[in-house]
Motif scaffolding. Structure first.
Motif, PDB file in Angstrom:
ATOM      1  N   HIS A   1       0.744  -1.300  -0.046  1.00 24.76           N
ATOM      2  CA  HIS A   1       0.090  -0.038  -0.093  1.00 24.76           C
ATOM      3  C   HIS A   1       0.715   1.176  -0.028  1.00 24.76           C
ATOM      4  O   HIS A   1       0.449   2.096  -0.938  1.00 24.76           O
ATOM      5  CB  HIS A   1      -0.978  -0.233   0.990  1.00 24.76           C
ATOM      6  CG  HIS A   1      -2.077  -1.109   1.206  1.00 24.76           C
ATOM      7  ND1 HIS A   1      -3.380  -1.087   0.154  1.00 24.76           N
ATOM      8  CD2 HIS A   1      -2.098  -2.353   1.727  1.00 24.76           C
ATOM      9  CE1 HIS A   1      -3.779  -1.918   0.391  1.00 24.76           C
ATOM     10  NE2 HIS A   1      -3.298  -2.984   1.323  1.00 24.76           N
ATOM     11  N   HIS A   2       1.838   1.276   1.099  1.00 24.60           N
ATOM     12  CA  HIS A   2       2.726   2.601   1.132  1.00 24.60           C
ATOM     13  C   HIS A   2       3.502   2.703  -0.514  1.00 24.60           C
ATOM     14  O   HIS A   2       3.626   3.803  -0.944  1.00 24.60           O
ATOM     15  CB  HIS A   2       3.571   2.597   2.066  1.00 24.60           C
ATOM     16  CG  HIS A   2       4.167   3.888   2.679  1.00 24.60           C
ATOM     17  ND1 HIS A   2       5.093   3.942   3.443  1.00 24.60           N
ATOM     18  CD2 HIS A   2       4.283   5.116   1.847  1.00 24.60           C
ATOM     19  CE1 HIS A   2       5.500   5.306   3.439  1.00 24.60           C
ATOM     20  NE2 HIS A   2       4.969   5.687   2.482  1.00 24.60           N
ATOM     21  N   GLN A   3       3.981   1.587  -0.875  1.00 31.10           N
ATOM     22  CA  GLN A   3       4.824   1.776  -2.134  1.00 31.10           C
ATOM     23  C   GLN A   3       4.017   2.243  -3.251  1.00 31.10           C
ATOM     24  O   GLN A   3       4.645   2.844  -4.025  1.00 31.10           O
ATOM     25  CB  GLN A   3       5.449   0.326  -2.381  1.00 31.10           C
ATOM     26  CG  GLN A   3       6.450   0.464  -3.582  1.00 31.10           C
ATOM     27  CD  GLN A   3       7.502   1.192  -3.428  1.00 31.10           C
ATOM     28  OE1 GLN A   3       8.478   1.047  -2.579  1.00 31.10           O
ATOM     29  NE2 GLN A   3       7.353   2.242  -4.251  1.00 31.10           N
ATOM     30  N   THR A   4       2.801   1.928  -3.344  1.00 29.53           N
ATOM     31  CA  THR A   4       1.853   2.199  -4.530  1.00 29.53           C
ATOM     32  C   THR A   4       1.670   3.723  -4.283  1.00 29.53           C
ATOM     33  O   THR A   4       1.725   4.221  -5.441  1.00 29.53           O
ATOM     34  CB  THR A   4       0.596   1.449  -4.320  1.00 29.53           C
ATOM     35  OG1 THR A   4       0.812  -0.232  -4.409  1.00 29.53           O
ATOM     36  CG2 THR A   4      -0.643   1.875  -5.409  1.00 29.53           C
ATOM     37  N   TYR A   5       1.452   4.085  -3.054  1.00 34.10           N
ATOM     38  CA  TYR A   5       1.275   5.669  -2.944  1.00 34.10           C
ATOM     39  C   TYR A   5       2.441   6.396  -3.561  1.00 34.10           C
ATOM     40  O   TYR A   5       2.589   7.167  -4.218  1.00 34.10           O
ATOM     41  CB  TYR A   5       0.988   5.954  -1.552  1.00 34.10           C
ATOM     42  CG  TYR A   5      -0.426   5.743  -1.096  1.00 34.10           C
ATOM     43  CD1 TYR A   5      -1.563   5.802  -1.620  1.00 34.10           C
ATOM     44  CD2 TYR A   5      -0.382   4.972   0.285  1.00 34.10           C
ATOM     45  CE1 TYR A   5      -2.649   5.515  -1.188  1.00 34.10           C
ATOM     46  CE2 TYR A   5      -1.731   4.423   0.775  1.00 34.10           C
ATOM     47  CZ  TYR A   5      -2.783   4.503  -0.011  1.00 34.10           C
ATOM     48  OH  TYR A   5      -4.020   4.156   0.426  1.00 34.10           O
ATOM     49  N   ILE A   6       3.715   5.774  -3.055  1.00 35.92           N
ATOM     50  CA  ILE A   6       5.014   6.282  -3.680  1.00 35.92           C
ATOM     51  C   ILE A   6       5.183   6.558  -5.066  1.00 35.92           C
ATOM     52  O   ILE A   6       5.601   7.445  -5.580  1.00 35.92           O
ATOM     53  CB  ILE A   6       6.038   5.806  -2.784  1.00 35.92           C
ATOM     54  CG1 ILE A   6       5.782   6.195  -1.391  1.00 35.92           C
ATOM     55  CG2 ILE A   6       7.314   6.484  -3.349  1.00 35.92           C
ATOM     56  CD1 ILE A   6       7.110   5.304  -0.410  1.00 35.92           C
ATOM     57  N   THR A   7       4.767   5.243  -5.572  1.00 36.90           N
ATOM     58  CA  THR A   7       4.867   4.918  -7.054  1.00 36.90           C
ATOM     59  C   THR A   7       4.069   5.990  -7.904  1.00 36.90           C
ATOM     60  O   THR A   7       4.631   6.567  -8.868  1.00 36.90           O
ATOM     61  CB  THR A   7       4.851   3.634  -7.343  1.00 36.90           C
ATOM     62  OG1 THR A   7       5.575   2.533  -6.789  1.00 36.90           O
ATOM     63  CG2 THR A   7       4.670   3.531  -9.006  1.00 36.90           C
ATOM     64  N   ASN A   8       3.053   6.310  -7.359  1.00 33.23           N
ATOM     65  CA  ASN A   8       1.930   6.973  -8.159  1.00 33.23           C
ATOM     66  C   ASN A   8       2.093   8.477  -7.756  1.00 33.23           C
ATOM     67  O   ASN A   8       2.113   9.224  -8.582  1.00 33.23           O
ATOM     68  CB  ASN A   8       0.504   6.569  -7.560  1.00 33.23           C
ATOM     69  CG  ASN A   8       0.077   5.362  -8.265  1.00 33.23           C
ATOM     70  OD1 ASN A   8       0.432   4.933  -9.290  1.00 33.23           O
ATOM     71  ND2 ASN A   8      -0.738   4.576  -7.620  1.00 33.23           N
ATOM     72  N   TYR A   9       2.812   8.713  -6.706  1.00 35.57           N
ATOM     73  CA  TYR A   9       3.209  10.227  -6.368  1.00 35.57           C
ATOM     74  C   TYR A   9       4.403  10.587  -7.188  1.00 35.57           C
ATOM     75  O   TYR A   9       4.175  11.803  -7.844  1.00 35.57           O
ATOM     76  CB  TYR A   9       3.472  10.260  -4.853  1.00 35.57           C
ATOM     77  CG  TYR A   9       3.877  11.720  -4.168  1.00 35.57           C
ATOM     78  CD1 TYR A   9       3.249  12.634  -4.604  1.00 35.57           C
ATOM     79  CD2 TYR A   9       4.617  11.723  -3.030  1.00 35.57           C
ATOM     80  CE1 TYR A   9       3.643  13.804  -4.113  1.00 35.57           C
ATOM     81  CE2 TYR A   9       4.863  12.939  -2.810  1.00 35.57           C
ATOM     82  CZ  TYR A   9       4.473  14.074  -3.217  1.00 35.57           C
ATOM     83  OH  TYR A   9       4.495  15.189  -2.518  1.00 35.57           O
ATOM     84  N   ASN A  10       5.274   9.723  -7.361  1.00 32.32           N
ATOM     85  CA  ASN A  10       6.240  10.084  -8.241  1.00 32.32           C
ATOM     86  C   ASN A  10       6.029  10.040  -9.595  1.00 32.32           C
ATOM     87  O   ASN A  10       6.592  11.156 -10.315  1.00 32.32           O
ATOM     88  CB  ASN A  10       7.647   9.096  -8.101  1.00 32.32           C
ATOM     89  CG  ASN A  10       8.269   9.043  -6.808  1.00 32.32           C
ATOM     90  OD1 ASN A  10       8.673  10.099  -6.005  1.00 32.32           O
ATOM     91  ND2 ASN A  10       8.881   7.843  -6.156  1.00 32.32           N
TER      92      ASN A  10
END
Length: 237
Positions: free
Chosen positions: A64-73
């Motif tokens: 979940h956290h990694q997905t937010y980071i990927t989409n944020y970047n």
């Protein structure tokens, strides 16, 4: 699986830097464009059991956290490109993705530090000036916890419940935010304790009984972290 190090200084400064992006000054911030990465946890995935299972922590952090980071970047990169081209329409369209995914990164980076294993201070009562402030503003720690549990259980859909510090008045407040909105969207508030009430934070263990999750998470809340933040913001308290 042993995890590596505590969150770096760069990540500790993430909330204030990312909040500026979320609050509308994204274009100015992108002059020094950089990407964000998943912070390490300061404890093993299973270290918060039985309050929070290792399976939940691993999925929550790695997926979940990694997905937010990927989409944020991705959104920041698109914003950078649109800004360079002067594409105002695309800049406006990207604000929602930046707020949601950037907020998810901010909130979870705080959340991991808000928790600690029982043997490393998790659940220990707040000390010093924060403990006195809680008694002054809420009557007691028990009343604060009851207030946060009640408001957290009442969040419709997904969101967060927060203990925050009003910067000007130095007063403690309880607030809720929807989806991945960070606390900064509610005003000049410093997050001290944030509890994730999205289903992905508890469903595998507590099913649909959110109140049980809220009751048990206090056993691993890292009050030392919250106390340190409070003391830094209110050094004369």
């Amino acid at each position: 699986m042993a995890l590596r190090s505590l969150v770096t200084r760069r990540t500790l400064g993430l909330a204030s830097n990312s909040a500026k992006l979320v609050s509308g000054s994204a274009v100015a911030q992108l002059r020094g464009f950089k990407t964000f990465s998943l912070p390490d946890l300061p404890y093993d995935y299973g270290a918060l059991e039985p309050a929070i299972s290792g399976e939940i922590m691993q999925l929550h952090h790695q997926k979940h956290h990694q997905t937010y980071i990927t989409n944020y970047n991705k959104a920041l990169e698109q914003l950078h490109e649109a800004t360079e081209k002067g594409d105002s329409s695309t800049v406006v369209k990207l604000q929602s993705a930046i707020k949601f995914n950037g907020g998810g990164h901010i909130n979870h980076s705080i959340f991991w530090k808000n928790l600690a294993p029982v043997g490393e201070g998790g659940g220990e009562l707040p000390h010093g000036s924060l403990g006195w402030a809680i008694d002054k503003d809420f009557g007691s720690l028990e009343k604060l916890i009851q207030k946060m549990n009640t408001q957290g259980a009442a969040v419709q859909g997904s969101g967060w419940v927060w203990l925050g510090l009003e910067k000007e008045s130095k007063r403690l407040v309880v607030e809720t935010t929807s989806n991945q909105d960070p606390l900064v969207t509610k005003g000049p508030l410093v997050p001290l304790v944030g509890i994730d009430v999205w289903e992905h934070a508890y469903y595998l263990q507590y099913k649909n009984v959110r109140p049980d999750y809220l009751k048990n998470i206090w056993k691993v809340v890292n009050w030392k972290y919250a106390s340190d933040i409070y003391a830094n913001e209110c050094p004369s308290a």
